[in-house]
Write an enzyme that holds these catalytic residues in place. Structure first.
Site, PDB file in Angstrom:
ATOM      1  N   LYS A   1      90.323  -5.646 -43.569  1.00 16.11           N
ATOM      2  CA  LYS A   1      91.267  -5.167 -42.561  1.00 16.11           C
ATOM      3  C   LYS A   1      92.648  -5.748 -42.822  1.00 16.11           C
ATOM      4  CE  LYS A   1      90.404  -8.894 -39.256  1.00 16.11           C
ATOM      5  NZ  LYS A   1      90.232  -9.264 -37.835  1.00 16.11           N
TER       6      LYS A   1
ATOM      7  N   ASP B   1      94.842   5.939 -30.258  1.00 16.94           N
ATOM      8  CA  ASP B   1      93.653   5.696 -31.061  1.00 16.94           C
ATOM      9  C   ASP B   1      93.503   6.762 -32.140  1.00 16.94           C
ATOM     10  OD1 ASP B   1      91.495   4.219 -31.668  1.00 16.94           O
ATOM     11  OD2 ASP B   1      90.354   4.658 -29.860  1.00 16.94           O
TER      12      ASP B   1
ATOM     13  N   GLN C   1      94.853   4.188 -25.420  1.00 12.45           N
ATOM     14  CA  GLN C   1      95.383   3.737 -26.703  1.00 12.45           C
ATOM     15  C   GLN C   1      95.881   4.917 -27.524  1.00 12.45           C
ATOM     16  OE1 GLN C   1      92.856  -0.166 -27.910  1.00 12.45           O
ATOM     17  NE2 GLN C   1      91.876   1.766 -28.375  1.00 12.45           N
TER      18      GLN C   1
ATOM     19  N   HIS D   1      91.358   7.797 -35.951  1.00  9.97           N
ATOM     20  CA  HIS D   1      90.409   7.528 -37.033  1.00  9.97           C
ATOM     21  C   HIS D   1      90.660   8.510 -38.156  1.00  9.97           C
ATOM     22  CE1 HIS D   1      88.473   5.698 -33.489  1.00  9.97           C
ATOM     23  NE2 HIS D   1      88.203   4.752 -34.371  1.00  9.97           N
TER      24      HIS D   1
ATOM     25  N   HIS E   1      89.991   2.840 -39.144  1.00  8.85           N
ATOM     26  CA  HIS E   1      90.340   2.657 -37.734  1.00  8.85           C
ATOM     27  C   HIS E   1      91.793   2.193 -37.682  1.00  8.85           C
ATOM     28  CE1 HIS E   1      85.999   2.389 -36.483  1.00  8.85           C
ATOM     29  NE2 HIS E   1      85.885   1.895 -37.702  1.00  8.85           N
TER      30      HIS E   1
ATOM     31  N   ARG F   1      86.665  -1.383 -20.330  1.00  9.16           N
ATOM     32  CA  ARG F   1      85.962  -2.566 -20.815  1.00  9.16           C
ATOM     33  C   ARG F   1      85.748  -3.529 -19.658  1.00  9.16           C
ATOM     34  NH1 ARG F   1      88.822  -3.333 -26.749  1.00  9.16           N
ATOM     35  NH2 ARG F   1      88.319  -1.226 -27.431  1.00  9.16           N
TER      36      ARG F   1
ATOM     37  N   CYS G   1      85.547   5.404 -31.476  1.00 11.85           N
ATOM     38  CA  CYS G   1      85.058   5.659 -32.833  1.00 11.85           C
ATOM     39  C   CYS G   1      83.705   6.367 -32.893  1.00 11.85           C
ATOM     40  CB  CYS G   1      85.044   4.373 -33.646  1.00 11.85           C
ATOM     41  SG  CYS G   1      84.539   2.910 -32.768  1.00 11.85           S
TER      42      CYS G   1
END
Length: 789
Positions: free
Chosen positions: A583, A498, A496, A500, A655, A478, A449
């Site tokens: 969320k 991923d 991922q 945005h 997200h 991570r 992000c």
């Protein structure tokens, strides 16, 4: 970033001691949880001096009181336990006396009894109640037995879980949580962990660390004198003690204790002192007593131990305190418990089936992946595993093109200034791999992000470009504790789907509706039903109430629209949103009815603020582009970012990830399908077996024709017998096996055995070659779950 990865960790159960920001529950083998990195503390050993504590041995008609715990059967316990419990009793008497003095004013309480068997809401039930006297449990006498018999714990105002025997303090709405719900199971297993802790203290005189509920039960960590190891022969005595404690109907007594008193109460244990000194707020915390066990715990718990009808130790292993291999080695005991013995029997059958489907076993058997000590937590995807990965990525890319997503690539590592501006450095740096580069701190990215914010801001943006949907398959890292690593479901290096989305507030509802359609498309391909849960504004939040109310309203509109179109009902989870925005959590259910959260859709107002993101509206011409010096502002300067001027506005950031981590999703799919992959994603689609050497040329020709259609085709021209070749292909889960002999060569056909059609196993169906190619092309293109042509 996959939405939930931006979430800053909040309180979680660390229980037997359920504590905020719990340490990692990491073992040297397998475990769950996360740990703060703090200095190792000196060891202290369990004491061995004994005294006698009497414990009630038989069940009575009513739950045991504190005084009842000193009645019949003698159990010797060390002084540190007796002194701890004496202090608890003293403080509990003072607390009870204070409660007696409180005004018992009449309060308005309404019981929310949920839906009936047909899914219709039951009418709300007002009940007479008094503050500091009435408990949620006392109202169950007004509730039908088919509801009350399964109740584990209460919930107040839809937000706070509440002990059934804890007096209410104000007017409120009370609902009841059954064991069959995830929250109910967690509370039940958390209480069962306390029973295990009590049994362990009695059996080993050990120092307990913590014992939380986990996905399939609970565990407790402990230090045993002399480095004693828990053996399988110890399990039966522990189970016997637990059974005895259950029959005693030991109540769970809750008490709030100050930090000084907590230090006195638990001063004998370095482990409890660590939690007290590092994890608790200044005002102290609650402790619970169950029988002879008193433990740090946020609760809540079941009413008493008689609710536990079946209790079993599942395994034991070693682990490290705080997940730190340089810290104390502890013993971990895993268990599971149920309110009904039939549920234990069903659970054992479930575990047998789950073991057969374990992705770690199937991954090795099917030659999909492996792990190596040279890079713990980083999967080595083998060719067949990579085929699955690529098929998933191809699926998502095809949907991105339809849905107007723009795929990007962003750097793998960033200067720490970026993470300070985003806020991750302050809250997440312990879970990042940090590097020293030219005397500055850099870090491998754990999420995308912040980098996508940089991409948005690198040039002037117009409202005409919104919504801007940025997709990124970049590698993420991570720093998970080594003991927390678990196959492909918990790794250090991953990728991922991923995305945005930068949009205006007016576009939020439409974008969320588009994401619901995306979810339905992807999960439907794999046969995953899914549930949606809206989490709203927490007590501590950023931004204005007006902004939050607007955002929540738009999410509710999208959820209601999805439900009206046949998407299913959604749940409200009040107060559990991220601090930066509401969320929607999405939970899928696999073939074993296990729940997995792969996707989270989160609205974020804070990150665009931190990075000063703006776009030109249709109102006025653009202002000059910010200078390079402005763009280089760090966290301190970011706080000074001004609101957008006339003709400019701040975008909203969404997200989202659909499958989440590819590695984790592949593990879920492996177990969901039990290694029997649908044709379109299968790493072994066709195996061709010749009956005789004379048809080898035809076999190779057929292989080439199907390979030209981008299918995975193998041939077996080994010296094994025909039956062994077929059996080997069946064990390797090829979708189709072509047995080719003289007849097939002469008629240019193939004899097809379908993996999932038993009728074709003795002798397959003779299909012309051109027709077989056409049918299998269609099967692959349509991405059907059923393995049939």
């Amino acid at each position: 970033m996959a939405a939930d990865n931006h979430k800053i960790p909040v309180s979680a159960q660390a229980g037997g001691s359920s504590l905020p920001n719990r340490p990692k529950e990491a073992t040297s083998e397998e475990t769950e949880g996360m740990s703060p990195n703090s200095s190792k503390q000196p060891k202290n050993k369990p004491q061995s001096k004994h005294n006698t504590l009497d414990i009630q041995s038989e069940a009575n008609d009513a739950p045991a009181t504190s005084a009842d715990r000193t009645k019949t059967s003698s159990i010797q316990l060390p002084d540190f336990i007796l002194k701890r419990n004496e202090l608890f009793d003293e403080l509990k008497r003072k607390h009870d006396a204070e409660v007696l003095q409180k005004e018992k004013s009449v309060i308005d309480v309404v019981l929310d009894l949920g839906n009936d068997k047909n899914g219709f809401p039951r009418p709300a039930m007002p009940v007479a109640a008094k503050a500091w006297e009435s408990t949620p449990g006392s109202f169950l006498k007004h509730v039908d037995k088919d509801i009350s018999s399964d109740v584990v714990v209460a919930k107040v105002d839809g937000r706070e879980l509440w002990d059934l025997d804890r007096p209410l303090e104000r007017g409120c709405r009370v609902s009841y949580i059954p064991f069959t719900s995830p929250e109910g199971r967690n509370v039940f297993w958390h209480s069962s962990a306390h029973v295990l802790g009590e049994a362990a203290e009695c059996q080993y005189e050990c120092l307990l660390s913590h014992g939380p509920p986990v996905e399939q039960g609970f565990f407790y960590d402990m230090a045993i004198a002399g480095g004693q190891v828990v053996k399988e022969s110890d399990w039966a005595p522990l189970e016997s003690r637990a059974s005895k404690f259950s029959k005693e109907k030991q109540p769970f007594d809750r008490l709030h204790v100050s930090i000084p008193d907590l230090k006195t109460m638990f001063g004998y244990s370095k482990y409890k002192m660590y939690y007290i000194e590092n994890l608790l707020p200044p005002e102290g915390s609650t402790v619970y007593r169950c029988g002879s066990l008193v433990d740090l715990c946020l609760g809540p718990h079941i009413q008493n131990t008689s609710k536990i009808k079946a209790f079993q130790i599942m395994k034991s292993s070693s682990c490290y305190f705080r997940g730190d291999k340089d810290d104390d080695s502890l013993q971990r005991i895993y268990g599971v418990a149920f309110p009904d013995k039939k549920q234990m029997t069903e659970h054992k059958k479930f575990l047998e089936e789950a073991a057969k489907r374990d992705h770690r076993r199937l991954g090795i058997e099917q030659d999909l992946f492996f792990f190596h000590d040279m890079s713990p937590g980083s999967v080595f995807l083998l060719p067949h595993g990579t085929r699955i990965f690529n098929s998933l990525q191809k699926l998502l890319r095809s949907e991105y093109q339809k849905r107007e997503y723009s795929e990007v690539q962003s750097p793998n590592m960033y200067d720490s200034d970026l993470w300070k501006k985003s806020g991750h450095w302050q809250h997440y740096s312990e879970d990042m791999f940090v590097l020293d580069v030219e005397n500055k701190k850099w870090a491998l990215k754990p999420m995308n992000c912040p980098g996508h914010c940089v991409m948005f801001s690198h040039r002037e943006r117009s409202y005409r470009e919104l919504p801007l949907r940025i997709a990124d398959f970049g590698v993420l890292h991570r720093n998970e504790a080594s003991g927390a690593l678990n196959g492909m479901t918990r790794v250090r290096k991953f990728q991922q789907d991923d995305t945005h989305i930068f949009c205006t507030q007016d576009q939020i509802t439409e974008e969320i509706e588009g994401l619901f359609d995306f979810l339905k498309c992807i999960y439907g391909l794999f046969g995953f039903p899914f549930r949606l849960k809206l989490s709203t504004r927490p007590e501590k939040f950023l931004g204005t109430l007006e902004t939050w109310n607007i955002a929540e309203s738009k999410l509710k509109d999208a959820l209601n629209s999805f439900a009206a179109s046949g998407g299913g009902q959604w749940e409200l989870n009040e107060g559990d949103g991220a601090f930066y925005g509401p969320k929607i959590d999405i939970t899928i259910s696999d073939a074993l009815r296990r729940d997995w959260q792969c996707a989270t859709i989160q609205l974020d107002f804070q990150l665009p603020q931190n990075f000063g993101l703006e776009y030109m509206t249709s109102e006025t011409p653009a202002k000059p582009k910010p200078s390079a010096a402005d763009e280089a502002r760090t966290d301190d300067a970011a706080a000074e970012i001004k609101a957008p001027g006339p003709g400019r506005a701040r975008p909203v950031m969404i997200h989202r990830a659909i499958i989440g981590s590819f590695e984790r999703f592949m593990a879920i799919l492996t177990e969901h399908f039990a290694g029997k992959w649908p044709f379109w994603i299968s790493p072994r689609q066709i195996l061709i077996i010749p009956v005789m050497p004379a048809v080898h040329d035809y076999v190779l020709e057929v292989q080439g024709l199907f390979k030209s259609q981008k299918m995975y085709v193998d041939v077996d021209i080994s010296g094994n017998t025909l039956q062994k070749k077929i059996r080997t292909g069946q064990l390797q889960q090829y979708n189709f096996i072509f047995v080719v002999g003289a007849q097939e060569k002469e008629t240019r056909s193939v004899n097809i055995r379908n993996r999932d059609d038993q009728a074709t196993q003795a002798k397959g169906e003779l299909v012309p070659l051109d027709e077989a190619i056409k049918k299998l092309k269609t099967l692959k293109k349509e991405r059907r779950l059923i393995n049939a042509i």
